[in-house]
Design a protein around this motif. Structure first.
Motif, PDB file in Angstrom:
ATOM      1  N   HIS A 120     -11.839  -5.003 -12.039  1.00  0.00           N
ATOM      2  CA  HIS A 120     -10.770  -5.860 -11.506  1.00  0.00           C
ATOM      3  C   HIS A 120      -9.651  -5.051 -10.854  1.00  0.00           C
ATOM      4  O   HIS A 120      -9.102  -5.450  -9.823  1.00  0.00           O
ATOM      5  CB  HIS A 120     -10.233  -6.772 -12.615  1.00  0.00           C
ATOM      6  N   LEU A 121      -9.327  -3.918 -11.468  1.00  0.00           N
ATOM      7  CA  LEU A 121      -8.286  -3.070 -10.874  1.00  0.00           C
ATOM      8  C   LEU A 121      -8.733  -2.601  -9.494  1.00  0.00           C
ATOM      9  O   LEU A 121      -7.950  -2.560  -8.548  1.00  0.00           O
ATOM     10  CB  LEU A 121      -7.984  -1.877 -11.792  1.00  0.00           C
ATOM     11  N   ARG A 122     -10.023  -2.252  -9.396  1.00  0.00           N
ATOM     12  CA  ARG A 122     -10.557  -1.781  -8.121  1.00  0.00           C
ATOM     13  C   ARG A 122     -10.449  -2.884  -7.056  1.00  0.00           C
ATOM     14  O   ARG A 122     -10.015  -2.637  -5.931  1.00  0.00           O
ATOM     15  CB  ARG A 122     -12.019  -1.341  -8.316  1.00  0.00           C
ATOM     16  N   ALA A 123     -10.848  -4.097  -7.446  1.00  0.00           N
ATOM     17  CA  ALA A 123     -10.797  -5.206  -6.469  1.00  0.00           C
ATOM     18  C   ALA A 123      -9.354  -5.491  -6.068  1.00  0.00           C
ATOM     19  O   ALA A 123      -9.046  -5.696  -4.886  1.00  0.00           O
ATOM     20  CB  ALA A 123     -11.441  -6.458  -7.064  1.00  0.00           C
ATOM     21  N   MET A 124      -8.450  -5.479  -7.064  1.00  0.00           N
ATOM     22  CA  MET A 124      -7.051  -5.812  -6.781  1.00  0.00           C
ATOM     23  C   MET A 124      -6.398  -4.751  -5.895  1.00  0.00           C
ATOM     24  O   MET A 124      -5.570  -5.052  -5.054  1.00  0.00           O
ATOM     25  CB  MET A 124      -6.306  -5.934  -8.118  1.00  0.00           C
ATOM     26  N   ARG A 125      -6.815  -3.504  -6.087  1.00  0.00           N
ATOM     27  CA  ARG A 125      -6.247  -2.422  -5.262  1.00  0.00           C
ATOM     28  C   ARG A 125      -6.813  -2.424  -3.855  1.00  0.00           C
ATOM     29  O   ARG A 125      -6.104  -2.149  -2.896  1.00  0.00           O
ATOM     30  CB  ARG A 125      -6.594  -1.058  -5.886  1.00  0.00           C
ATOM     31  N   ASN A 126      -8.097  -2.709  -3.723  1.00  0.00           N
ATOM     32  CA  ASN A 126      -8.777  -2.443  -2.446  1.00  0.00           C
ATOM     33  C   ASN A 126      -8.919  -3.630  -1.509  1.00  0.00           C
ATOM     34  O   ASN A 126      -9.298  -3.449  -0.363  1.00  0.00           O
ATOM     35  CB  ASN A 126     -10.176  -1.859  -2.711  1.00  0.00           C
ATOM     36  N   ALA A 127      -8.652  -4.843  -1.996  1.00  0.00           N
ATOM     37  CA  ALA A 127      -8.841  -6.018  -1.127  1.00  0.00           C
ATOM     38  C   ALA A 127      -7.881  -5.941   0.060  1.00  0.00           C
ATOM     39  O   ALA A 127      -6.690  -5.693  -0.118  1.00  0.00           O
ATOM     40  CB  ALA A 127      -8.593  -7.290  -1.923  1.00  0.00           C
ATOM     41  N   ARG A 128      -8.400  -6.139   1.266  1.00  0.00           N
ATOM     42  CA  ARG A 128      -7.587  -6.102   2.479  1.00  0.00           C
ATOM     43  C   ARG A 128      -8.061  -7.185   3.434  1.00  0.00           C
ATOM     44  O   ARG A 128      -9.264  -7.415   3.555  1.00  0.00           O
ATOM     45  CB  ARG A 128      -7.747  -4.756   3.215  1.00  0.00           C
ATOM     46  N   ALA A 129      -7.123  -7.799   4.131  1.00  0.00           N
ATOM     47  CA  ALA A 129      -7.508  -8.765   5.174  1.00  0.00           C
ATOM     48  C   ALA A 129      -8.440  -8.066   6.168  1.00  0.00           C
ATOM     49  O   ALA A 129      -8.251  -6.878   6.475  1.00  0.00           O
ATOM     50  CB  ALA A 129      -6.252  -9.266   5.888  1.00  0.00           C
ATOM     51  N   GLY A 130      -9.455  -8.790   6.601  1.00  0.00           N
ATOM     52  CA  GLY A 130     -10.420  -8.210   7.550  1.00  0.00           C
ATOM     53  C   GLY A 130     -11.697  -7.740   6.871  1.00  0.00           C
ATOM     54  O   GLY A 130     -12.717  -7.539   7.527  1.00  0.00           O
ATOM     55  N   MET A 131     -11.649  -7.552   5.561  1.00  0.00           N
ATOM     56  CA  MET A 131     -12.871  -7.169   4.828  1.00  0.00           C
ATOM     57  C   MET A 131     -13.704  -8.418   4.561  1.00  0.00           C
ATOM     58  O   MET A 131     -13.151  -9.516   4.516  1.00  0.00           O
ATOM     59  CB  MET A 131     -12.515  -6.632   3.432  1.00  0.00           C
ATOM     60  N   MET A 190       1.111  -4.484  -7.355  1.00  0.00           N
ATOM     61  CA  MET A 190      -0.168  -3.809  -7.138  1.00  0.00           C
ATOM     62  C   MET A 190      -0.705  -4.095  -5.735  1.00  0.00           C
ATOM     63  O   MET A 190      -1.236  -3.213  -5.070  1.00  0.00           O
ATOM     64  CB  MET A 190      -1.142  -4.357  -8.167  1.00  0.00           C
ATOM     65  N   ARG A 191      -0.552  -5.334  -5.289  1.00  0.00           N
ATOM     66  CA  ARG A 191      -1.050  -5.700  -3.957  1.00  0.00           C
ATOM     67  C   ARG A 191      -0.213  -5.051  -2.863  1.00  0.00           C
ATOM     68  O   ARG A 191      -0.722  -4.723  -1.790  1.00  0.00           O
ATOM     69  CB  ARG A 191      -1.026  -7.233  -3.771  1.00  0.00           C
ATOM     70  N   GLY A 192       1.089  -4.874  -3.138  1.00  0.00           N
ATOM     71  CA  GLY A 192       1.961  -4.286  -2.133  1.00  0.00           C
ATOM     72  C   GLY A 192       1.649  -2.828  -1.947  1.00  0.00           C
ATOM     73  O   GLY A 192       1.809  -2.258  -0.901  1.00  0.00           O
TER      74      GLY A 192
END
Ligand code: GLY
Ligand code: MN
Length: 462
Positions: free
Chosen positions: A187-198, A460-462
């Protein structure tokens, strides 16, 4: 694998509960994907794992319930031809010793053994299979028709297994922590790496790969979606866009096959919109209130209803619901937004023991399953006890076809503000889930924390 004494003790406990006959546990076999030599990743049967611990195909275990220490492991030693392809594996006798079983017999003897027991008037207890191959295998082994297998399956054995597996020992809680920590990493990985366009699939693949790279696997197919309102959405083909919410419901299975299960919902952008944050805070409040309420002696159905009332209160403040909170929940009006149960048992299976029948696991003679839409989906309703491990997963969803249907029927008009709902039709859904162990006087969240307070999520998202 745990120490052999763990398995010996579990089989002894089964003997204490069920005094007569023999209990049969079929281990799983390889399951082909598209031709026999190309199998899916092997997953051992959880009941076989619980009593016999061995994590490989082609085994069966028999527990003679009337004679201590008389358990038998059925299987076959590898021939040199097998060893060429698969490498050396210890002989059956050595495997049996690891789990405290003294007697081994070739697989071909299992049918004779069972039929002889039956011919002497002994009961052969077995669990209803969830794989077609096992249905046929049981029919052959017992000399009965496949249609008869379900009538012969042992309710007594189901109840005994549920009684044992519901209570997690310290060695199991430790494994649940391992699974929860692996799950937290996903979950930490997903929360860190999610970006618009993916695309959703890029992240879903990444966290599934992470579970494998940590030495385990996924405990159920990853749900990672911008359409959180579709409860078990396994489609990963959408592109992430600014302003959307991403719901990630995913868990790892520890190397010993204990399950993790967690859900987080976060903005694709750096921050929640006001509307998203308002709904998010209602779900979070319901989850926190539910976790505070969990302790031995409390019916999980009551905790579910408490979460529902908390959500109705919050939805009323936002103008989406109206009327008396207690009456709205009693009538089931909240199920438009929260159509599933608060949680389920978790252990060797993510929905623990669900293959044995949900009503045996989550219900008992003191609490029967409701027929009301929403509440009927509650998997766990019975009284909680110390040592249970369970999930707490409230959610609020805006499901357009369900809203259309209820509005057309005029359903629960006194509690639902259908006009206000128009502003939320493309909202999606939010679920927040943790797994907890019920302790002597409350509960403890398993695994290391993953942000869920909205400020922490945004940081975290910022
Ligand atoms: N995490 C999926 C489920 O509980 O159904
Ligand atoms: Mn769950």
């Amino acid at each position: 694998m745990f120490d052999r004494e763990v398995y010996v003790r579990r089989r002894e406990r089964l003997r204490e509960i069920l005094e007569k006959g023999v209990a049969l546990f079929l281990g799983n076999d390889e399951a082909p994907m598209n031709y026999p030599a190309n199998p899916y990743r092997f997953r051992q049967d959880s009941n076989f794992l619980y009593f016999f611990g061995l994590d490989e195909p082609g085994l069966a275990g028999v527990i003679d319930l009337e004679e201590e220490g008389s358990d038998i492991l059925f299987g076959d030693d590898l021939e040199v031809e097998d060893i060429i392809w698969m490498g050396y594996l210890p002989p059956l006798r050595e495997k049996a010793e690891k789990v405290g079983v003294k007697r081994t017999l070739p697989s071909a003897k299992l049918s004779d053994y069972l039929r002889e027991a039956l011919s002497r008037g002994r009961r052969v207890h077995f669990l209803h299979p969830y794989r077609g191959e096992h249905l046929l295998k049981l029919a052959y082994l017992l000399g009965i028709r496949p249609e008869a297998v379900k009538h012969w399956a042992s309710t007594d054995l189901i109840k005994a297994v549920v009684e044992l597996r519901s209570f997690k020992g310290p060695e199991e809680i430790q494994q649940m922590e391992v699974a929860a920590n692996m799950t937290a990493e996903m979950h930490l990985r997903a929360m860190r790496n999610a970006r618009a366009g993916m695309y959703e699939r890029e992240l879903a693949g990444e966290i599934e790969g992470l579970a494998i790279s940590l030495g385990g696997y996924i405990s159920f197919p990853v749900i990672l979606t911008v359409h959180g309102e579709i409860l078990h959405n396994h489609y990963h083909g959408n592109m992430l866009r600014e302003g959307q919410l991403l719901l990630v419901d995913a868990g790892a299975e520890s190397p010993m096959h204990y399950a993790g299960d967690m859900t987080r919902t976060f903005p694709v952008s750096a921050r929640f919109t006001t509307k998203q944050r308002e709904i998010y805070e209602v779900v979070l409040e319901a989850q926190k209130r539910a976790i505070e309420e969990i302790k031995p002696g409390v019916y999980y159905r009551e905790v579910h209803l408490l979460a529902a009332k908390t959500m109705v209160r919050g939805l009323k403040d936002l103008g989406l619901m109206k009327g008396d909170v207690e009456e709205a929940v009693a009538a089931g009006a909240h199920a438009l937004f929260f159509p599933h149960g608060l949680g389920h048992m978790i252990g060797l299976d993510v929905h623990d023991m669900e293959g044995l029948g949900e009503d045996y696991v989550g219900y008992d003679e003191t609490v029967k399953r409701s027929e009301q839409f929403g509440l009927a989906y509650l998997r766990l309703a019975k009284k909680l006890q110390e040592g249970f491990t369970i999930t707490v997963e409230p959610g609020i969803y805006f499901i357009p076809p369900l809203i259309d249907k209820w509005r057309a029927e005029g359903k629960h008009r006194e509690f639902i503000n259908y006009q206000k709902l128009e502003e939320y039709l493309d909202f999606g859904g939010i679920r927040i889930e943790d797994s907890v162990v019920v302790t002597e006087d409350g509960c403890r969240i398993l695994g290391k924390p993953v942000p869920k307070d909205p400020d922490q999520v945004e940081a975290m998202r910022g």
